[in-house]
Scaffold this motif. Structure first.
Motif, mmCIF file in Angstrom:
data_model
loop_
_atom_site.group_PDB
_atom_site.id
_atom_site.type_symbol
_atom_site.label_atom_id
_atom_site.label_comp_id
_atom_site.label_asym_id
_atom_site.label_seq_id
_atom_site.Cartn_x
_atom_site.Cartn_y
_atom_site.Cartn_z
ATOM 1 N N THR A 185 1.058 3.320 -10.925
ATOM 2 C CA THR A 185 0.683 4.752 -11.441
ATOM 3 C C THR A 185 1.506 6.245 -10.408
ATOM 4 O O THR A 185 2.478 5.524 -9.792
ATOM 5 N N GLU A 186 1.476 7.425 -10.853
ATOM 6 C CA GLU A 186 2.099 8.541 -10.982
ATOM 7 C C GLU A 186 2.313 8.453 -8.772
ATOM 8 O O GLU A 186 3.124 8.194 -7.891
ATOM 9 N N LYS A 187 0.811 8.150 -8.740
ATOM 10 C CA LYS A 187 0.776 8.073 -6.565
ATOM 11 C C LYS A 187 1.608 7.178 -5.990
ATOM 12 O O LYS A 187 2.431 7.385 -4.873
ATOM 13 N N GLN A 188 1.163 6.039 -6.648
ATOM 14 C CA GLN A 188 2.433 5.052 -6.221
ATOM 15 C C GLN A 188 3.840 5.581 -6.040
ATOM 16 O O GLN A 188 4.447 5.182 -5.147
ATOM 17 N N ILE A 189 4.175 5.295 -6.851
ATOM 18 C CA ILE A 189 5.849 6.145 -7.562
ATOM 19 C C ILE A 189 6.427 7.309 -6.432
ATOM 20 O O ILE A 189 7.043 7.096 -5.680
ATOM 21 N N GLU A 190 4.862 8.258 -6.191
ATOM 22 C CA GLU A 190 5.414 9.508 -5.097
ATOM 23 C C GLU A 190 5.601 9.301 -3.910
ATOM 24 O O GLU A 190 6.107 9.339 -3.564
ATOM 25 N N GLN A 191 5.019 8.105 -3.358
ATOM 26 C CA GLN A 191 4.060 7.061 -2.335
ATOM 27 C C GLN A 191 6.551 6.453 -1.846
ATOM 28 O O GLN A 191 6.415 6.390 -0.459
ATOM 29 N N LEU A 192 6.287 5.745 -2.499
ATOM 30 C CA LEU A 192 7.245 4.676 -3.518
ATOM 31 C C LEU A 192 9.141 5.957 -2.589
ATOM 32 O O LEU A 192 9.930 5.288 -2.169
ATOM 33 N N LEU A 193 9.120 6.889 -2.623
ATOM 34 C CA LEU A 193 9.947 7.745 -3.009
ATOM 35 C C LEU A 193 9.823 8.988 -1.855
ATOM 36 O O LEU A 193 10.724 8.549 -1.315
ATOM 37 N N LYS A 194 9.294 9.172 -1.264
ATOM 38 C CA LYS A 194 8.410 10.058 -0.134
ATOM 39 C C LYS A 194 9.223 8.357 1.015
ATOM 40 O O LYS A 194 9.745 8.485 2.092
ATOM 41 N N ASP A 195 8.622 7.263 0.949
ATOM 42 C CA ASP A 195 8.679 6.165 1.820
ATOM 43 C C ASP A 195 10.452 5.763 1.568
ATOM 44 O O ASP A 195 10.609 4.516 2.474
ATOM 45 N N TYR A 196 11.561 5.825 0.595
ATOM 46 C CA TYR A 196 12.475 4.914 0.468
ATOM 47 C C TYR A 196 13.094 5.050 1.428
ATOM 48 O O TYR A 196 14.012 4.330 1.207
ATOM 49 N N HIS A 197 13.521 6.519 1.361
ATOM 50 C CA HIS A 197 14.657 6.602 2.537
ATOM 51 C C HIS A 197 14.420 5.670 4.407
ATOM 52 O O HIS A 197 15.191 5.256 4.594
ATOM 53 N N TRP A 198 13.286 5.989 4.257
ATOM 54 C CA TRP A 198 13.141 5.497 5.614
ATOM 55 C C TRP A 198 13.067 4.318 5.768
ATOM 56 O O TRP A 198 13.644 2.859 6.731
ATOM 57 N N MET A 199 12.574 2.956 3.951
ATOM 58 C CA MET A 199 13.019 1.787 4.285
ATOM 59 C C MET A 199 13.944 1.359 3.882
ATOM 60 O O MET A 199 14.452 0.082 5.059
ATOM 61 N N ILE A 200 14.940 2.446 3.282
ATOM 62 C CA ILE A 200 16.481 1.704 3.968
ATOM 63 C C ILE A 200 16.881 1.325 4.840
ATOM 64 O O ILE A 200 17.341 0.433 5.122
ATOM 65 N N ASN A 201 16.626 2.710 5.907
ATOM 66 C CA ASN A 201 17.062 2.675 7.438
ATOM 67 C C ASN A 201 16.380 1.064 7.727
ATOM 68 O O ASN A 201 17.381 0.910 8.922
ATOM 69 N N SER A 202 15.257 1.430 7.838
ATOM 70 C CA SER A 202 14.247 0.296 8.734
ATOM 71 C C SER A 202 14.795 -1.399 7.799
ATOM 72 O O SER A 202 15.191 -2.286 8.933
ATOM 73 N N VAL A 203 15.358 -1.484 6.534
ATOM 74 C CA VAL A 203 16.025 -2.738 6.390
ATOM 75 C C VAL A 203 17.456 -2.771 7.075
ATOM 76 O O VAL A 203 17.496 -3.689 7.349
#
Length: 138
Positions: free
Chosen positions: A2-20
């Protein structure tokens, strides 16, 4: 997706990359190979009792972290698999800065647009990325 799920992934992308990145470094830097004792030997019969072994508890904690890394990597890949759908220069620029963790206000100042205009561009990006999900199901 869904658009909401994609929006959340875009918001979380940066910190997830850094966390990994940080979690991988942290888990790889600490010495000790737990697989010998807890890999094959985990199947061997054990004396009666609980799991009071602190090394075993550390192994379990690390295993959970590796699973979390895998979860983040799957989410990151979902975003990366959709980036090619964005082909308009302004949308590419907004997507890039969103993935870098920048706010709509920051992106607007950088590009010379209002944050509301950047929000509309972001919504278009999300819509395009979600349509790929819809069409791939057909």
């Amino acid at each position: 997706m869904t658009e909401k799920q994609i929006e959340q992934l875009l918001k979380d992308y940066h910190w997830m990359i850094n966390s990994v990145k940080i979690m991988r470094e942290g888990l790889n830097d600490v010495g000790g190979n737990f697989t010998a004792q807890y890999g094959l030997e985990a199947a061997m019969p054990k004396a009666a009792g609980g799991h009071s072994d602190p090394i075993y508890q550390e192994f379990l904690r690390r295993e959970k972290r590796w699973k979390k890394i895998s979860d983040y990597e799957q989410k990151i890949k979902m975003v990366q698999d959709k980036i090619h759908l964005i082909t308009v220069d302004r949308e590419i620029e907004v997507l890039h800065w969103l993935l870098e963790g920048k706010s709509l206000l920051w992106i607007g100042m950088h590009m010379g647009f209002s944050d509301r205009h950047i929000g509309r561009i972001k919504d278009t990006v999300i819509r395009k990325m979600s349509h790929m999900s819809d069409t791939s199901k057909k």
